[in-house]
Design a protein around this motif. Structure first.
Motif, PDB file in Angstrom:
ATOM      1  N   LYS A 296      -0.415  -5.767  -5.445  1.00 42.50           N
ATOM      2  CA  LYS A 296      -0.850  -6.459  -4.185  1.00 42.50           C
ATOM      3  C   LYS A 296       0.194  -6.572  -3.174  1.00 42.50           C
ATOM      4  O   LYS A 296       0.130  -6.591  -2.022  1.00 42.50           O
ATOM      5  N   GLY A 297       1.657  -6.599  -3.781  1.00 45.84           N
ATOM      6  CA  GLY A 297       2.774  -6.860  -2.854  1.00 45.84           C
ATOM      7  C   GLY A 297       3.173  -5.628  -2.102  1.00 45.84           C
ATOM      8  O   GLY A 297       3.878  -5.765  -0.985  1.00 45.84           O
ATOM      9  N   ARG A 299       2.667  -3.240   0.611  1.00 48.86           N
ATOM     10  CA  ARG A 299       1.867  -3.254   2.011  1.00 48.86           C
ATOM     11  C   ARG A 299       2.190  -2.049   2.757  1.00 48.86           C
ATOM     12  O   ARG A 299       1.650  -1.893   3.753  1.00 48.86           O
ATOM     13  N   THR A 327      -3.897  -2.317  -3.306  1.00 52.13           N
ATOM     14  CA  THR A 327      -5.168  -2.670  -2.656  1.00 52.13           C
ATOM     15  C   THR A 327      -4.674  -2.980  -1.301  1.00 52.13           C
ATOM     16  O   THR A 327      -5.407  -2.820  -0.421  1.00 52.13           O
ATOM     17  N   ASN A 328      -3.528  -3.554  -1.039  1.00 45.89           N
ATOM     18  CA  ASN A 328      -3.031  -3.966   0.380  1.00 45.89           C
ATOM     19  C   ASN A 328      -2.297  -2.896   1.105  1.00 45.89           C
ATOM     20  O   ASN A 328      -1.644  -3.273   2.307  1.00 45.89           O
ATOM     21  N   ALA A 329      -2.256  -1.844   0.631  1.00 39.81           N
ATOM     22  CA  ALA A 329      -1.443  -0.659   1.352  1.00 39.81           C
ATOM     23  C   ALA A 329      -2.379   0.393   1.679  1.00 39.81           C
ATOM     24  O   ALA A 329      -3.465   0.740   1.067  1.00 39.81           O
ATOM     25  N   ASP A 330      -1.969   1.000   2.980  1.00 34.94           N
ATOM     26  CA  ASP A 330      -2.847   2.243   3.476  1.00 34.94           C
ATOM     27  C   ASP A 330      -1.987   3.401   2.656  1.00 34.94           C
ATOM     28  O   ASP A 330      -0.687   3.765   2.746  1.00 34.94           O
ATOM     29  N   ARG A 331      -2.754   3.990   1.667  1.00 35.67           N
ATOM     30  CA  ARG A 331      -1.991   5.102   0.777  1.00 35.67           C
ATOM     31  C   ARG A 331      -2.504   6.210   0.407  1.00 35.67           C
ATOM     32  O   ARG A 331      -4.093   6.172   0.660  1.00 35.67           O
ATOM     33  N   PRO A 428      -6.007  -0.186   3.328  1.00 38.35           N
ATOM     34  CA  PRO A 428      -6.017  -1.676   2.533  1.00 38.35           C
ATOM     35  C   PRO A 428      -6.968  -2.483   2.666  1.00 38.35           C
ATOM     36  O   PRO A 428      -7.944  -2.386   3.743  1.00 38.35           O
TER      37      PRO A 428
END
Length: 429
Positions: A296-297, A299, A327-331, A428
């Motif tokens: 989660k870290g 980002r 889940t918190n990154a645009d990936r 995200p």
């Protein structure tokens, strides 16, 4: 008389060899194949290359830990720097990289030095026109070297980036040590190199890098254990299981806990200078190094690149699981169908194709189901698009926001008959 003729013949052969080496149409790793996608060819800049020796003082010497005593040492790091350059008249944009195959202290794979050519001029004068340029830091696998991805480092420099590739001490072919050093030092090396190179970029420094790039506009690229490191620098904290594994390898030391999820370093904001992450086949998910809380870290915008038959980092329960858990990154996840782990390195050099060498020397670079030069070109294309978007503000999203599977070259920038690629994108939460 015969001696003079022989000497003349030797001289002529030497000249012919030099001319052949310098021919611009000689294929060198990273050159575009006829079916290379649109953004793969080199950019407008000529490229220079230099070697720097750095020292990170007072680092934990995990390989010499004993009976609870953890000494420190001044950790040496050699880095290679590629940059936009001016090529003087009469000189050629060519160099020879000095590499080795094999592993130190391994009789079955003895160290064998060799060279391979590259398209850069050693110690060329920098070309600051159009700068200051973005910075890209590159981290190799375990074991590896700073020359493992020259097809990419040279290519990016030609497009207006300063690229710094690290020889991670105790993790190269020449000095590979216990895995505990790699686990501990990868993110620490990355951050130190960013700080040290940033210092050298100051306009009042005497370095050739002075004023050449903007350290506040940086991306990190890592392969395998390099991917493990750059994800951590990007905010993904190591799991409690990772800390436990490290303790077993490092004689009970929990030194890696400083980069674990929930630690001060990982709860603090990610270094604001870093704008994007590229992780080739990042290692660790199948070994419990990452968990939902730690991932989660992450980002920062992240591009994952993997083979769906990866036999080192794993795919469904490995790299793809990292992609889905961040889940918190645009990936993005670019997948080479039927490829294994070697989706990042240079195509095999001529030296590792010679008969009689241990098979592992070839397999260190080879992809059984793919043309490695094709992989190099595809990586150049997508990394150019991704970094151009996030570090230069270029309108490159059309190259990344594509249908999940490429069929007969329907992706933007691809020529007909392209198959075997998949691209996933998750925003995200």
């Amino acid at each position: 008389m015969h001696y003079r003729r022989l000497s003349l013949l030797v001289c002529l052969l030497f000249v012919v060899a030099l001319i052949a080496q310098a021919q611009p149409d000689t294929f060198i790793v990273g050159d575009p194949l006829p079916d290379a996608p649109e953004l793969a060819p080199r950019g407008a800049y000529s490229v220079g290359v230099r070697t720097l020796k750095l020292t990170n003082p007072g680092q934990l010497d995990i390989l010499r830990a004993k009976d609870g005593n953890l000494p420190t040492y001044d950790r040496p790091l050699t880095v290679e720097v590629w940059y936009p350059a001016r090529i003087p008249q009469g000189q050629t944009e060519l160099t020879q990289y000095e590499q080795v195959m094999g592993l130190t202290n391994n009789p079955q794979r003895p160290i064998i030095p060799y060279t391979f050519p590259g398209r850069a001029l050693r110690d060329a004068e920098p070309n600051a026109q159009g700068g200051p340029f973005p910075l890209v830091i590159v981290s190799h696998g375990y074991p590896g070297s700073r020359y493992l991805m020259t097809y990419l480092t040279e290519n990016l420099a030609s497009k207006g980036y300063v690229v710094v590739s690290i020889d991670h001490t105790e993790s190269t072919y020449r000095d590979v040590g216990n895995f505990s050093s790699t686990l501990l030092n990868r993110p620490l090396d990355d951050l130190f190199v960013l700080n040290e190179i940033a210092r050298l970029s100051a306009k009042d420094s005497r370095s050739f890098l002075a004023g050449l790039f903007n350290p506040n506009n940086t991306a990190l690229i890592g392969y395998s254990m390099g991917g493990y490191g750059v994800l951590n620098v990007g905010g993904a904290g190591y799991s409690p299981q990772a800390v436990g594994m490290f303790k077993q390898l490092a004689g009970g030391s929990d030194a890696i806990s400083v980069r674990a999820a929930g630690s001060p370093a990982l709860t603090a904001p990610v270094d604001a200078r870093i704008k994007a992450i590229i992780a080739f086949a990042p290692w660790g998910m199948e070994r419990g190094v990452w968990d939902a809380e730690g991932l989660k870290g992450l980002r920062l915008p992240t591009l994952f690149i993997a083979g769906d038959k990866d036999d080192v980092s794993g795919y469904e329960k490995g790299i793809r699981a990292i992609y889905e858990g961040a889940t918190n990154a645009d990936r993005y996840l670019l997948t080479y169908v039927n490829a294994r782990h070697n989706v990042a390195p240079n195509a095999p050099a001529a030296a590792v194709l010679k008969p009689g060498l241990p098979l592992n020397e070839y397999m260190h670079y080879a992809e059984p189901g793919w043309n490695e030069r094709r992989i190099n070109n595809i990586n150049q294309h997508f990394i150019t698009a991704f970094l151009g978007w996030h570090l230069k503000g270029q309108d490159n999203q059309k190259y990344l926001n594509v249908p999940e599977k490429v069929t007969d070259g329907v992706w933007p920038g691809f020529k007909p008959r392209a198959v075997g690629l998949e691209m996933r994108h998750a925003k995200p939460q």
